[in-house]
Structure formats: structure tokens, C-alpha cells
Design an enzyme around this catalytic site. Structure first.
Site, PDB file in Angstrom:
ATOM      1  N   HIS A  36       0.839  -1.191   0.000  1.00  0.00           N
ATOM      2  CA  HIS A  36       0.000   0.000   0.000  1.00  0.00           C
ATOM      3  C   HIS A  36       0.879   1.247   0.000  1.00  0.00           C
ATOM      4  O   HIS A  36       2.079   1.168   0.237  1.00  0.00           O
ATOM      5  CB  HIS A  36      -0.835   0.061   1.286  1.00  0.00           C
ATOM      6  N   GLU A 124       2.407  -0.773   4.409  1.00  0.00           N
ATOM      7  CA  GLU A 124       2.181   0.590   3.919  1.00  0.00           C
ATOM      8  C   GLU A 124       3.520   1.273   3.692  1.00  0.00           C
ATOM      9  O   GLU A 124       4.409   1.204   4.549  1.00  0.00           O
ATOM     10  CB  GLU A 124       1.395   1.406   4.956  1.00  0.00           C
ATOM     11  N   HIS A 163      -2.290  -2.794  -3.621  1.00  0.00           N
ATOM     12  CA  HIS A 163      -3.670  -2.566  -3.211  1.00  0.00           C
ATOM     13  C   HIS A 163      -4.556  -2.270  -4.425  1.00  0.00           C
ATOM     14  O   HIS A 163      -5.692  -2.738  -4.506  1.00  0.00           O
ATOM     15  CB  HIS A 163      -3.703  -1.414  -2.210  1.00  0.00           C
ATOM     16  N   ASP A 173      -3.241   2.740  -4.971  1.00  0.00           N
ATOM     17  CA  ASP A 173      -1.898   2.583  -4.394  1.00  0.00           C
ATOM     18  C   ASP A 173      -1.320   1.175  -4.588  1.00  0.00           C
ATOM     19  O   ASP A 173      -2.083   0.238  -4.731  1.00  0.00           O
ATOM     20  CB  ASP A 173      -1.923   2.951  -2.905  1.00  0.00           C
TER      21      ASP A 173
END
Length: 189
Positions: A36, A124, A163, A173
Site C-alpha cells: 500500500h 504501507e 492494493h 496505491d
């Protein structure tokens, strides 16, 4: 039911910040990595807003955008900051709430799979769709991914996705700024 103290999916290279947005994996399977990108506020880097979001402590008065997301109960297993610092929010043996409504074609099982949080790890990267990610982030992501490969035999380079690939109508993303070829090259080093 596993006790939090018996779980061992905490990466020693990451700073630990525990998120309440977690629960047990229904089958204990970890076989997918979802990458992400996040920046809070959008397009801005650094600060404490991402950690605040993942720990349900986002102050809505700090930025107008925060009021629209403060109600969310989300998390990720790891966050990789622009300088390569890794922050871990959820034990990788547990389910983080990162993928949302999504689906993924599992070629090994020849079927579409949903409820990806059940069997995936979410990482992330602090960033957005258009700003190039840093070398430090790619190096940290490769190290984290190799650590995950060593922990979970079902996980390999063919079971990594973005993602946007699992939720294409909702998410973009890690976006076109993410250099997949460079990342895969680093994984081989």
C-alpha cells in the site's frame, strides 16, 4: 485461541506501536503480501498522523481531511517511512485491517479469493501515487519481505500484489510511482 504473548510475528527491525484494529486470522494462513501507500494529510510526508490513524487517535482538528477518515478502524502490519524506518502495528500472525473490500486471483488454488485480510500481510509505504519512493524505503521493504518469506513458506515473490490490483475500483496505491522492477531486483540480492 492464541494469547497475544505467544504470537511471534513481531519483526525485530521495526519499532512496535500496537494497533487495536486487529483480530485473529480464521485459518492462520499467511500467503499474500499487499503493498500500500499512504500519506496523511494527502501528499504530505512525516508527522504522526499515520500512526494516529492506525491507533484510533487521529485528531480531527489537526487537518480538515482528518474529519473524513477519523471514524475508520484500519491498520497495517508494517509502515515504512520515507527514511526507511519501519513501524509495526500488528503481529503478522494476526489479521490487520488493511485490504478492505478486495479480491485476488490465487493461481495456485485456481480461484478468486475474497476477504484478503484473512491471509495477507499489509505493508504501507509512506508516499502517494505520484511521488517516487525513496531508496531507503525499497531497501527496507525488501528486508521486510525476505523476513516474511522466511516466516511463511506459502509466501513468495509470486504472491505479492498492490492494493490497486486487489481493489481496482476503490484504490490506486501504491501507484505508478512504485517501481516494481527495482523492488523485485532488490528481493534477489
Amino acid at each position: 485461541m492464541e494469547n497475544q504473548q505467544t504470537l511471534s510475528g513481531w519483526w525485530e527491525s521495526a519499532r512496535k506501536v500496537v494497533s487495536p484494529n486487529v483480530d485473529n486470522r480464521p485459518d492462520g494462513e499467511v500467503s499474500l503480501l499487499v503493498i500500500h501507500a499512504i500519506s496523511l494529510p494527502p501528499g504530505e510526508f512525516s508527522g504522526t498522523a499515520i500512526e494516529a490513524l492506525f491507533t484510533n487517535q487521529l485528531a480531527i482538528d489537526e487537518h480538515p481531511f482528518f474529519a473524513s477518515i477519523a471514524h475508520l478502524r484500519v491498520s497495517a502490519h508494517l509502515l515504512i517511512r520515507r527514511d526507511g524506518e519501519c513501524v509495526q502495528f500488528v503481529d503478522t500472525d494476526q489479521r490487520a485491517w488493511h485490504a478492505g473490500r478486495s479480491c485476488w486471483w490465487d493461481a495456485r488454488q485456481a480461484m478468486w479469493r475474497r476477504t484478503l485480510n484473512d491471509f495477507s500481510v499489509g505493508i504501507e509505504l509512506e508516499g502517494d501515487d505520484v511521488t517516487p519512493f525513496t531508496k531507503a524505503q525499497y531497501l527496507a521493504l525488501a528486508r521486510a519481505t525476505r523476513w516474511l518469506f522466511s516466516r511463511y513458506p506459502q509466501l513468495d515473490s509470486g504472491r505479492i500484489t498492490g492494493h490497486a490490483h486487489v481493489a481496482p475500483l476503490r484504490k490506486t496505491d501504491p501507484g505508478p510511482a512504485f517501481d516494481w522492477a527495482y523492488f523485485y531486483r532488490l528481493l534477489k540480492e
